[in-house]
Design a protein around this motif. Sequence first.
Motif, PDB file in Angstrom:
ATOM      1  N   PRO A  13      29.716  42.781  30.893  1.00  0.00           N
ATOM      2  CA  PRO A  13      30.082  43.360  29.581  1.00  0.00           C
ATOM      3  C   PRO A  13      31.014  44.551  29.731  1.00  0.00           C
ATOM      4  O   PRO A  13      30.833  45.403  30.591  1.00  0.00           O
ATOM      5  CB  PRO A  13      28.721  43.777  29.002  1.00  0.00           C
ATOM      6  N   ASP A  14      32.015  44.582  28.897  1.00  0.00           N
ATOM      7  CA  ASP A  14      33.000  45.668  28.889  1.00  0.00           C
ATOM      8  C   ASP A  14      33.151  46.104  27.432  1.00  0.00           C
ATOM      9  O   ASP A  14      33.949  45.538  26.687  1.00  0.00           O
ATOM     10  CB  ASP A  14      34.326  45.174  29.479  1.00  0.00           C
ATOM     11  N   GLY A  26      33.978  42.428  42.815  1.00  0.00           N
ATOM     12  CA  GLY A  26      33.025  42.747  43.867  1.00  0.00           C
ATOM     13  C   GLY A  26      33.329  44.081  44.507  1.00  0.00           C
ATOM     14  O   GLY A  26      32.481  44.663  45.184  1.00  0.00           O
ATOM     15  N   VAL A  27      34.555  44.585  44.259  1.00  0.00           N
ATOM     16  CA  VAL A  27      34.983  45.877  44.790  1.00  0.00           C
ATOM     17  C   VAL A  27      35.444  46.806  43.675  1.00  0.00           C
ATOM     18  O   VAL A  27      35.139  47.994  43.676  1.00  0.00           O
ATOM     19  CB  VAL A  27      36.116  45.696  45.829  1.00  0.00           C
ATOM     20  N   ALA A  28      36.178  46.250  42.713  1.00  0.00           N
ATOM     21  CA  ALA A  28      36.726  47.061  41.623  1.00  0.00           C
ATOM     22  C   ALA A  28      36.916  46.181  40.396  1.00  0.00           C
ATOM     23  O   ALA A  28      36.919  44.939  40.481  1.00  0.00           O
ATOM     24  CB  ALA A  28      38.051  47.696  42.045  1.00  0.00           C
ATOM     25  N   TRP A  29      37.080  46.823  39.230  1.00  0.00           N
ATOM     26  CA  TRP A  29      37.383  46.098  38.005  1.00  0.00           C
ATOM     27  C   TRP A  29      38.821  45.585  38.049  1.00  0.00           C
ATOM     28  O   TRP A  29      39.707  46.244  38.591  1.00  0.00           O
ATOM     29  CB  TRP A  29      37.210  47.007  36.782  1.00  0.00           C
ATOM     30  N   ARG A 202      44.700  36.925  47.993  1.00  0.00           N
ATOM     31  CA  ARG A 202      44.791  38.111  47.147  1.00  0.00           C
ATOM     32  C   ARG A 202      44.608  37.805  45.671  1.00  0.00           C
ATOM     33  O   ARG A 202      44.883  38.657  44.813  1.00  0.00           O
ATOM     34  CB  ARG A 202      46.128  38.826  47.369  1.00  0.00           C
ATOM     35  N   LEU A 203      44.164  36.596  45.356  1.00  0.00           N
ATOM     36  CA  LEU A 203      43.893  36.291  43.960  1.00  0.00           C
ATOM     37  C   LEU A 203      42.765  37.183  43.435  1.00  0.00           C
ATOM     38  O   LEU A 203      41.780  37.419  44.140  1.00  0.00           O
ATOM     39  CB  LEU A 203      43.503  34.824  43.798  1.00  0.00           C
ATOM     40  N   PRO A 204      42.864  37.671  42.198  1.00  0.00           N
ATOM     41  CA  PRO A 204      41.837  38.583  41.693  1.00  0.00           C
ATOM     42  C   PRO A 204      40.503  37.906  41.431  1.00  0.00           C
ATOM     43  O   PRO A 204      39.455  38.538  41.511  1.00  0.00           O
ATOM     44  CB  PRO A 204      42.443  39.126  40.394  1.00  0.00           C
TER      45      PRO A 204
END
Length: 355
Positions: A13-14, A26-29, A202-204
Motif C-alpha cells: 500500500p502506498d 526488496g531494496v528500495a521503492w 536491472r529490470l525493476p
Amino acid sequence: MTVPPPPPPGWYPDPSPAPSYRWWSGVAWTEHTWPPPPAPANAQAAAAQTGAAVAQGDVRPRRRKWLGRFGGWLIVAASAAVWLWLFGLSLLVTALAPHAGDGAPAVLSPYLLVTGSGTAAAAIFYTMAYKLRPEDGVTVPRLAAVALIGGTLATLIVLPVEGLIDVLAGGTARHPSLAVLASAGAVEELVKLGCVLLLCSRLPVKNARVGLFVGGAVGLGFSFIENLSYLQQSYVLGHDNGSGIGLFLTTTAGRELTGPFLHPVFSALLGAAVFGAARNGRFRITLGVVGAYLGVAAAHGLFNSLQWAGSERAFGPASGFLLLLADLMFVIASGVTWLLVVRHIRRRDARALAT
C-alpha cells in the motif's frame, strides 16, 4: 538491537498521493504504481466512452492500440498475402516467358525467407507486447531489444558450441549426429537463460510473470534466426536432389509449427522459474530453478532426438507420420504447460493483491 530484514519484493500500500500500490524491489521503492495515477480531466472525458464496459463488470477498459487484440492474426494474413503475390507473379512471368530463367542460378526471394522464418514469431511477439501492463516494468521497445539482441547473441554462442560437438561426434551438414541433437536442449536453454539474465538483470520488477515475457522474447529471437539457417539449408540441399522449392515449403511449414512455439515456451517457462525465485531484486539458484532447467532441457533434447530418428527412418515406413504426430504432441503439451503456469501466476498475484 537486531534490525528486521526488509520485506520481499511485491506490491505494498502506498497511500500518497492517492490510494494505490507501489512496487518494492526488496531494496528500495520504485516508480511503478498500480492502479496508474488518475488521468487529467480531458483524458477522463475521452475515456468515458469505455465506461459502459467497466460498469458491466470489466475491471479494465478495452485497450485500443496498434493493430488491436487480433493484430497477430493480421500479421499472419499479411504474410500469406506476400506469399500469394510472389507465387502469383512467378506463375504470370512463367506463362508470359516460360524460358526467361533458363541458365540463371536459382535464387530464393528474401521475402519468402524472412516471412517463412519470422511470421509466427512476429505474431506471437505482437500478442506478448499487447498484453504488457504498466506494473510489469517492461516497455515494448525494451522487450523488442531483448528479443533481437538476446536471440542474436544466443545463436552466436550456440552455433560454434554445437558445431564442435557435432564434429567430435562424427556428424555432417546433411546428417547431424544424435549427440549434438540430444545435447542441444541443455546447451541452447542454458545459453538463452544466460542472455535473459544478462539483458534483464536491472529490470525493476522481477517476478514469474515478467520472466515469462522476457524469456519468451529471447526464445522468439532465437527461433527466428535459427529458422533462417534451416530454410536456407533446405533450399540449397533441395536443388541437389531436384526437390528445390518443395523441400523449402515443407521445411517452412514444420519450422513455423514447432520453432516459434517450442523455443519461446521453453525459454518462457525457465524464465518464469528464475524470475519467480528472485528475492530482494537478486536472482537465486533454487531446487525449483534447477528442476525447471532440467525439465525443459530434457524435453528439448527428446524432441530433437525424435527428429533425428524420423530422418533416419528409425520407425520404418511410418516414420514421417509418427514424426508429425510427435511434433503435434510436443506443441500441444508445451502449450498446456504454459497455460497451467500462467493460471498459477494469475492466481498467486490475485491472492497477493487481496491480502
